[in-house]
Motif scaffolding. Structure first.
Motif, mmCIF file in Angstrom:
data_model
loop_
_atom_site.group_PDB
_atom_site.id
_atom_site.type_symbol
_atom_site.label_atom_id
_atom_site.label_comp_id
_atom_site.label_asym_id
_atom_site.label_seq_id
_atom_site.Cartn_x
_atom_site.Cartn_y
_atom_site.Cartn_z
ATOM 1 N N HIS A 84 0.808 -1.222 0.000
ATOM 2 C CA HIS A 84 0.000 0.000 0.000
ATOM 3 C C HIS A 84 0.842 1.273 0.000
ATOM 4 O O HIS A 84 0.306 2.354 -0.199
ATOM 5 C CB HIS A 84 -0.992 -0.004 1.162
ATOM 6 N N GLY A 93 -10.304 2.150 -0.783
ATOM 7 C CA GLY A 93 -10.471 1.608 0.560
ATOM 8 C C GLY A 93 -11.085 0.228 0.464
ATOM 9 O O GLY A 93 -11.220 -0.345 -0.622
ATOM 10 N N VAL A 94 -11.478 -0.285 1.623
ATOM 11 C CA VAL A 94 -12.109 -1.599 1.668
ATOM 12 C C VAL A 94 -13.615 -1.449 1.816
ATOM 13 O O VAL A 94 -14.399 -2.105 1.141
ATOM 14 C CB VAL A 94 -11.543 -2.437 2.835
ATOM 15 N N GLU A 98 -15.099 3.610 5.382
ATOM 16 C CA GLU A 98 -13.694 4.044 5.314
ATOM 17 C C GLU A 98 -13.527 5.128 4.236
ATOM 18 O O GLU A 98 -12.813 6.126 4.441
ATOM 19 C CB GLU A 98 -12.826 2.815 4.993
ATOM 20 N N ASP A 125 -15.023 8.327 5.479
ATOM 21 C CA ASP A 125 -14.097 8.942 6.449
ATOM 22 C C ASP A 125 -13.015 9.729 5.709
ATOM 23 O O ASP A 125 -12.682 10.862 6.080
ATOM 24 C CB ASP A 125 -13.413 7.869 7.313
ATOM 25 N N LEU A 126 -12.495 9.113 4.653
ATOM 26 C CA LEU A 126 -11.437 9.781 3.906
ATOM 27 C C LEU A 126 -11.968 11.042 3.206
ATOM 28 O O LEU A 126 -11.292 12.081 3.184
ATOM 29 C CB LEU A 126 -10.811 8.834 2.876
ATOM 30 N N THR A 184 -18.262 3.786 10.689
ATOM 31 C CA THR A 184 -16.903 4.121 11.115
ATOM 32 C C THR A 184 -16.890 5.551 11.691
ATOM 33 O O THR A 184 -17.928 6.222 11.686
ATOM 34 C CB THR A 184 -15.932 4.019 9.926
ATOM 35 N N HIS A 216 -2.707 9.433 4.744
ATOM 36 C CA HIS A 216 -3.803 8.455 4.869
ATOM 37 C C HIS A 216 -3.306 7.104 4.394
ATOM 38 O O HIS A 216 -2.723 6.996 3.312
ATOM 39 C CB HIS A 216 -5.007 8.884 4.035
ATOM 40 N N SER A 261 -4.277 2.761 4.082
ATOM 41 C CA SER A 261 -5.176 1.624 4.239
ATOM 42 C C SER A 261 -4.451 0.400 3.689
ATOM 43 O O SER A 261 -4.207 0.304 2.480
ATOM 44 C CB SER A 261 -6.464 1.877 3.440
ATOM 45 N N THR A 262 -4.076 -0.515 4.546
ATOM 46 C CA THR A 262 -3.265 -1.661 4.126
ATOM 47 C C THR A 262 -3.938 -2.458 3.008
ATOM 48 O O THR A 262 -3.296 -2.841 2.037
ATOM 49 C CB THR A 262 -3.003 -2.600 5.331
ATOM 50 N N GLY A 276 -6.728 -1.371 1.317
ATOM 51 C CA GLY A 276 -7.472 -0.518 0.383
ATOM 52 C C GLY A 276 -6.871 -0.591 -1.011
ATOM 53 O O GLY A 276 -5.677 -0.360 -1.195
#
Ligand SMILES: Cc1ncc(COP(=O)(O)O)c(C=O)c1O
Length: 419
Positions: A89, A117-118, A122, A125-126, A151, A289, A291-292, A294
């Motif tokens: 990522h 994202g997933v 999420e 949120d971003l 979230t 930002h 996200s592993t 995402g």
């Protein structure tokens, strides 16, 4: 702890109750629904324990827009698994670059950047982080009854009922009645970072706003220096008969969020899409930002295939034809059951059956289930049952849905003694 018995289905339910959620298991028992997803294909799901079959008209809010286990999607994933994995990522990625480029070509307005994202929450949120970071402001305006996820910042935009047990809300979040230009004009000010709406709020029962509402919100946001975030998690990817719901309103948002259907029902994927101008914030802060999972590389070809299918004009035409069929059929059902059916809230196949009172949604959900249709009431307006069939069903399946709903509505009317 529930005793784990011999019957295979009972064992699943006991395990679920003992190790996933005893509350859910108890709830489903109390409403006499013991369905556990087993075999699934196209618009259908079968109970793991027996013969019961449901036509999926909930589709997890759009996850199954292309039906269950769509063969084109499965093929895309199989090919992708032949050479890819999650990827890294932090590094640059060919697959994410291609997917973002495709989104830039298809998105409304000029949303040329995407961060993946997933989940939908999420990605919301971003979107809010980006709006706050870019504008340096803190106020966020959302719709009462709207829903953007569970979230952190998404939760802060939502209804009190989902936030109450978790302490005071994040400062700066405020709600206005949906589709009300005066209320929005009153709430927005020079501290507003963003206005966020679902194009059509699903959990609020699919109220379709006036045609002029979004152009008004767009102009107001631009004038006040606030960003317009449009949540297309449910309305995107062909659901409304156009690729994006917001296209019906000739409005270009600053940020658009997509999720659910982008997965093809197979590999989780969401995206926050935004303009060149907003990307200046990330240009300065490229690692702010993370996200592993995402935009996992192995999932990107799946999302590409979803975009390829749903942006095909013939696919969108099919959605519109089905939508006309449902409109006409519901006019007939309304004439047949005027004591219960108020109307069909509809934009394409984003549909809500509007009924006379708050008991109708939950009762119809159960009765429709008994008749073989999975259609769940809108949690923030229980007089409405959401009707979200897969977008690629045959006309004969649409006909079957109407016939089953006809019987279910008749039973709901009798059960509630509405005459
Ligand atoms: C309109 C909308 N936005 C956001 C979300 C959140 O998506 P997720 O559950 O993937 O976090 C949902 C989920 O139902 C939704 O309906």
């Amino acid at each position: 702890m529930k005793h784990i018995g011999e019957d295979p289905k009972e064992r699943i339910i006991s395990r679920f109750s003992n190790h996933v959620s005893s509350g859910k298991a108890e709830f489903f028992k109390s409403v006499n629904i013991d369905f556990v997803f087993g075999r699934r294909e196209g618009p259908y799901v079968w109970d793991v324990g027996g013969e019961k079959r449901l036509i999926n008209c909930h589709c997890n809010g759009g996850v199954f827009n292309l039906g269950h286990r769509n063969p084109h999607i499965i093929q895309a994933l199989i090919e992708s698994l032949g050479e890819l994995d999650i990827g890294n990522h932090h590094f640059m990625s060919e697959q994410r670059a291609r997917l973002a480029e495709k989104l830039a070509a298809l998105a409304p307005g000029a949303l040329s950047y995407s961060v993946f994202g997933v989940s939908g929450g999420e990605a919301i949120d971003l979107a809010i982080k980006l709006a706050k970071g870019y504008t340096g402001r803190t106020k966020v305006i959302s719709a009462s009854g709207g829903y953007h996820g569970h979230t952190g910042l998404a939760l802060a935009t939502g209804d009190e009922q989902y936030r109450a047990p978790f302490g005071p809300n994040i400062p700066g979040f405020t709600q206005v009645p949906f589709g009300d230009p005066d209320a929005l004009a009153h709430a927005i000010d020079e501290t507003t970072a963003a206005v966020i709406f679902e194009t059509i709020p699903a959990t609020y029962g699919m109220p379709v706003p006036e045609k002029g509402f979004y152009p008004f919100a767009r102009e107001l946001c631009s004038r006040k220096g606030a960003l317009l975030i449009i949540d297309e998690v449910q309305t995107g990817l062909g659901r409304t008969g156009r690729l994006w719901g917001i296209q019906h309103f000739d409005t270009a948002p600053d940020i658009m969020v997509i999720g659910k259907g982008l997965s093809g029902g197979i590999y989780p994927m969401s995206a926050t899409c935004f303009t060149d101008e907003l990307q200046t914030f990330f240009h300065k802060n490229p690692f702010i930002h993370i996200s592993t999972f995402g935009g996992a590389e192995v999932g990107c070809p799946v999302a590409m295939k979803v975009l390829e299918i749903t942006s095909d004009p013939a696919f969108l035409e099919h959605v519109k034809e089905l939508a006309s069929f449902f409109k006409k059929s519901f006019e007939e059902l309304r004439s047949k059951y005027p004591e219960i059916i108020v109307g069909l809230r509809q934009l394409g196949l984003m549909m809500g059956i509007e009924m006379v009172n708050d008991l109708c949604g939950p009762v119809l959900t159960k009765v429709a289930y008994d008749h073989g249709v999975l259609s769940i009431y809108a949690n923030n307006n229980k007089a409405v049952s959401q009707l979200l069939p897969p977008l690629n069903i045959e006309r004969s399946v649409a006909q079957e849905i109407i016939e089953l709903l006809d019987r279910a509505i008749g039973d709901t009317k009798r059960f509630l003694k509405l005459c």
